[in-house]
Design an enzyme around this catalytic site. Sequence first.
Site, PDB file in Angstrom:
ATOM      1  N   ALA A 125    -104.620 -12.331  67.795  1.00  0.00           N
ATOM      2  CA  ALA A 125    -103.419 -11.499  67.910  1.00  0.00           C
ATOM      3  C   ALA A 125    -102.525 -11.905  69.068  1.00  0.00           C
ATOM      4  O   ALA A 125    -101.611 -11.161  69.426  1.00  0.00           O
ATOM      5  CB  ALA A 125    -103.843 -10.042  68.050  1.00  0.00           C
ATOM      6  N   HIS A 222     -99.291  -7.150  73.524  1.00  0.00           N
ATOM      7  CA  HIS A 222    -100.072  -7.882  74.533  1.00  0.00           C
ATOM      8  C   HIS A 222     -99.095  -8.606  75.456  1.00  0.00           C
ATOM      9  O   HIS A 222     -98.231  -9.359  74.969  1.00  0.00           O
ATOM     10  CB  HIS A 222    -100.989  -8.909  73.878  1.00  0.00           C
ATOM     11  CG  HIS A 222    -101.921  -8.315  72.869  1.00  0.00           C
ATOM     12  ND1 HIS A 222    -102.939  -7.454  73.215  1.00  0.00           N
ATOM     13  CD2 HIS A 222    -101.975  -8.427  71.521  1.00  0.00           C
ATOM     14  CE1 HIS A 222    -103.590  -7.089  72.126  1.00  0.00           C
ATOM     15  NE2 HIS A 222    -103.019  -7.661  71.085  1.00  0.00           N
TER      16      HIS A 222
HETATM   17  N1  LIG Z   1    -109.810 -12.638  67.332  1.00  0.00           N
HETATM   18  C1  LIG Z   1    -108.923 -11.662  67.209  1.00  0.00           C
HETATM   19  O1  LIG Z   1    -107.806 -11.692  67.753  1.00  0.00           O
HETATM   20  C2  LIG Z   1    -109.275 -10.463  66.384  1.00  0.00           C
HETATM   21  C3  LIG Z   1    -108.271  -9.593  65.979  1.00  0.00           C
HETATM   22  C4  LIG Z   1    -108.621  -8.525  65.176  1.00  0.00           C
HETATM   23  C5  LIG Z   1    -109.939  -8.307  64.820  1.00  0.00           C
HETATM   24  N2  LIG Z   1    -110.898  -9.145  65.269  1.00  0.00           N
HETATM   25  C6  LIG Z   1    -112.320  -8.933  64.923  1.00  0.00           C
HETATM   26  O2  LIG Z   1    -112.573  -9.472  63.637  1.00  0.00           O
HETATM   27  C7  LIG Z   1    -113.597  -8.705  62.994  1.00  0.00           C
HETATM   28  C8  LIG Z   1    -113.087  -8.259  61.613  1.00  0.00           C
HETATM   29  O3  LIG Z   1    -111.932  -7.461  61.756  1.00  0.00           O
HETATM   30  P1  LIG Z   1    -111.407  -6.575  60.544  1.00  0.00           P
HETATM   31  O4  LIG Z   1    -110.117  -5.988  60.960  1.00  0.00           O
HETATM   32  O5  LIG Z   1    -111.480  -7.344  59.258  1.00  0.00           O
HETATM   33  O6  LIG Z   1    -112.524  -5.425  60.517  1.00  0.00           O
HETATM   34  P2  LIG Z   1    -112.898  -4.421  59.329  1.00  0.00           P
HETATM   35  O7  LIG Z   1    -113.613  -3.292  59.966  1.00  0.00           O
HETATM   36  O8  LIG Z   1    -111.711  -4.125  58.488  1.00  0.00           O
HETATM   37  O9  LIG Z   1    -113.927  -5.272  58.445  1.00  0.00           O
HETATM   38  C9  LIG Z   1    -115.172  -5.707  58.909  1.00  0.00           C
HETATM   39  C10 LIG Z   1    -116.114  -5.838  57.712  1.00  0.00           C
HETATM   40  O10 LIG Z   1    -117.312  -6.479  58.160  1.00  0.00           O
HETATM   41  C11 LIG Z   1    -118.449  -5.751  57.706  1.00  0.00           C
HETATM   42  N3  LIG Z   1    -119.516  -5.926  58.708  1.00  0.00           N
HETATM   43  C12 LIG Z   1    -119.575  -5.411  59.951  1.00  0.00           C
HETATM   44  N4  LIG Z   1    -120.692  -5.827  60.583  1.00  0.00           N
HETATM   45  C13 LIG Z   1    -121.340  -6.632  59.722  1.00  0.00           C
HETATM   46  C14 LIG Z   1    -122.546  -7.376  59.777  1.00  0.00           C
HETATM   47  N5  LIG Z   1    -123.333  -7.383  60.879  1.00  0.00           N
HETATM   48  N6  LIG Z   1    -122.912  -8.096  58.681  1.00  0.00           N
HETATM   49  C15 LIG Z   1    -122.143  -8.100  57.592  1.00  0.00           C
HETATM   50  N7  LIG Z   1    -120.987  -7.416  57.459  1.00  0.00           N
HETATM   51  C16 LIG Z   1    -120.590  -6.696  58.514  1.00  0.00           C
HETATM   52  C17 LIG Z   1    -117.989  -4.313  57.552  1.00  0.00           C
HETATM   53  O11 LIG Z   1    -118.769  -3.641  56.573  1.00  0.00           O
HETATM   54  C18 LIG Z   1    -116.525  -4.481  57.120  1.00  0.00           C
HETATM   55  O12 LIG Z   1    -116.388  -4.526  55.708  1.00  0.00           O
HETATM   56  C19 LIG Z   1    -113.910  -7.531  63.944  1.00  0.00           C
HETATM   57  O13 LIG Z   1    -115.061  -7.815  64.706  1.00  0.00           O
HETATM   58  C20 LIG Z   1    -112.691  -7.461  64.830  1.00  0.00           C
HETATM   59  O14 LIG Z   1    -113.002  -6.921  66.114  1.00  0.00           O
HETATM   60  C21 LIG Z   1    -110.587 -10.231  66.017  1.00  0.00           C
END
Ligand SMILES: NC(=O)c1ccc[n+]([C@@H]2O[C@H](COP(=O)([O-])OP(=O)(O)OC[C@H]3O[C@@H](n4cnc5c(N)ncnc54)[C@H](O)[C@@H]3O)[C@@H](O)[C@H]2O)c1
Length: 272
Positions: A125, A222
């Site tokens: 992001a 940010h």
């Molecule tokens: N790098 C970045 O800038 C950035 C930005 C946004 C989100 N993220 C991260 O990316 C990840 C995904 O984000 P999102 O918005 O798609 O989240 P989300 O909550 O919409 O989706 C996550 C999915 O992963 C599944 N899940 C969670 N833990 C699991 C596990 N141990 N094994 C299998 N499945 C699992 C959940 O059931 C859910 O369907 C999160 O960890 C979030 O913090 C990173």
Amino acid sequence: MKKVGLLGCGAIGTQIALAIDSGKIPAMLTHVYDESKDASSKLVEKLTNKPVIVENPHLLSSNPIDIVIEAASQDAVKDVALSVLQNKKDLMIMSVGALLDESVYEILSDACKDFKKTIYLPSGAIAGLDGIKSVKNELESLSITTTKHPRSLKGAKFFENSEIDLDSLDSETVIFQGNAKEAVSLFPANINVAALLSLTGIGSEKTKVKIIADPNTDKNTHHIEASGNFGKMTFTIENFPDPNNPKTSRLATLSAIETLRKYCSDEIQIGT
Ligand SMILES: NC(=O)c1ccc[n+]([C@@H]2O[C@H](COP(=O)([O-])OP(=O)(O)OC[C@H]3O[C@@H](n4cnc5c(N)ncnc54)[C@H](O)[C@@H]3O)[C@@H](O)[C@H]2O)c1
């Protein structure tokens, strides 16, 4: 064509899968896993080219794929990342906060060398990581101030020991000030950008983080400041939240799609 396995079928995973299905990313999505069967089934229903839903996350990389995309959680990274590399597959990680645990970082970094595979961390992001990467040896200070609507911060571990009531805020309020290491452990799903920034720059203990809750904003903003012998850089990124997950910014999803598109394409690579 590259073959992709997807771990996590939520907001980001779904958009990546749709980008592959529509041809925007020249790849085949062959296998998916989510700990929620409902989430993986709902995703597969939306796709024309249907991937196999595997029974456990380790089965993603035991299949003949090129790369596993993690878009699930820090726990998923800790459970699965090493076995992906051991199975000689590349890995893209979205839950970057997991890498601030030094032992996890070292194990995965060594595994990349041992198995000659690469871990990709999209810029997520934020923007400006190309510049910060170039000046990392000359950085003297690095900070990020993140402003989000209170609902985007809800559920964070930080509030278990805090008297702040996010529902009663009526103006901008500083919620947290500290370093990136503390921020990532207290706000694991909200502040992956601080993890990315610190891994790119001067490490998680020296990277300063401020988190502000603002009930009057509709953006995830940010503001990054970096200074040192090279001069000074400032970046402000005003993101709209993803409609399916207010904790995630639209740019994070788009940066994941672009990183995978680049991985799957033979072309001129632009940027540092
Ligand atoms: N790098 C970045 O800038 C950035 C930005 C946004 C989100 N993220 C991260 O990316 C990840 C995904 O984000 P999102 O918005 O798609 O989240 P989300 O909550 O919409 O989706 C996550 C999915 O992963 C599944 N899940 C969670 N833990 C699991 C596990 N141990 N094994 C299998 N499945 C699992 C959940 O059931 C859910 O369907 C999160 O960890 C979030 O913090 C990173």
